[in-house]
Design a protein around this motif. Structure first.
Motif: not given
Length: 330
Positions: A79-99
């Motif tokens: 679950r920790a690994r899944f949460a970490g990968r999900f967090a990275v995907v969410a960060t990428v989405v946030a960065a795209v929205l930010h841009l």
């Protein structure tokens, strides 16, 4: 376009918040250790009784085979690994929205979106998160540092939207120059890298204290961070990369001041604090290259350098007036 930019900023904050929660889950569960069942030493043979067929009348029965040993998969670790990968995907989405927010803001203003504190903070934070994603792609082992990076993103971008926001306005006439792009772009870029560099710097100081045996707050927060040596190395690399760019930005500002105001340097509050930041960061790099200076001492200098950058960004625009008063705050 201006309304779309505002909406994208709001969505970006929410995405950074989701990423922070994902990293927090990984951080909370990531220390789960996978236990392996260890069998008791098996007896090779067992004496079961007396009788014919064995020396001395003792019957030797073969020992029962030991039960198979199988690793116990930890659900918490998965679950920790899944949460970490999900967090990275969410960060990428946030960065795209930010841009997208920055691009639409620039289109709405018909200029580069660096004309006030709101736009400046949005751009600096985007540079910081973009640089973080590059670092993460090269060093996935540093992923748990994402908790602190996304926390900084949430705080700064939310502050920009809630406190620093101003409507789209034309550029101040004094900034209508090609030096605006040269000077401000390099200041924005170097500030974004310094912002990212401050995160592993603080994390290193916490982790170093934890590794030294300190168990009080905030050192306990660092028990699941990467090793102190890796954090310190990342701090140095980011600052060594950003410092020459920042140096060029200060020089370019002086050249622009000569063209605009007839003097390269006038000890304006913004210029003064830029010089202070430059001296402190130069001191950090010098201390880092000096073997007799402890790494934690050098890192504290880097943290002080970032505090001077914050003072130059927020404090100077809020508490002082000068030729660089373009923050957009009244």
């Amino acid at each position: 376009m201006s309304a779309l930019s505002d909406q994208m900023v709001t969505f970006a904050i929410l995405a950074y918040l989701v990423a922070m929660i994902g990293h927090a889950v990984e951080y909370a569960l990531g220390n789960t250790r996978v236990r392996v069942a260890t069998p008791s030493p098996a007896r090779e043979r067992e004496l079961v009784g007396a009788g014919a067929g064995a020396p001395g009348g003792t019957v030797v029965a073969p020992a029962e085979p030991a039960p198979p040993v199988a690793p116990v998969a930890g659900r918490s670790a998965d679950r920790a690994r899944f949460a970490g990968r999900f967090a990275v995907v969410a960060t990428v989405v946030a960065a795209v929205l930010h841009l997208v927010a920055l691009v639409t803001r620039g289109i709405a203003a018909d200029r580069m979106p660096w004309g006030n504190m709101y736009e400046f903070v949005l751009t600096v934070t985007f540079i910081g998160v973009a640089a973080w994603l590059v670092v993460l792609a090269k060093r996935p082992s540093l992923r748990k540092l994402g908790l602190f990076l996304t926390l900084v993103m949430v705080l700064l971008v939310a502050t920009a939207e809630l406190v620093l926001y101003v409507p789209v306005v034309p550029l101040v006439p004094a900034l209508n120059s090609y030096w605006f792009v040269i000077h401000v772009s390099t200041i924005v870029f170097s500030s974004g890298i310094f912002l990212l560099g401050a995160v592993p710097a603080v994390a290193f100081l916490m982790r170093r204290g934890f590794e030294a045996g300190k168990r009080s707050f905030p050192y306990t927060l660092a028990k699941r961070l990467p090793a102190a040596a890796a954090l310190e190395r990342l701090t140095f690399v980011l600052h060594a990369f950003s410092f020459p760019v920042f140096t060029f930005a200060v020089i370019a500002g002086a050249i622009w001041a000569e063209a605009a105001w007839g003097r390269p340097w006038g000890w304006d509050p913004k210029e003064t604090w830029a010089f202070i930041s430059w001296v402190v960061y130069a001191g950090y790099l010098h201390a880092r290259a000096t073997p007799s200076v402890k790494r934690n001492v050098a890192t504290w200098i880097a943290v002080v350098g970032f505090l001077t950058m914050l003072m130059n960004l927020f404090g100077v625009n809020i508490f002082f007036t000068g030729l660089h008063s373009y923050g957009g705050l009244s």
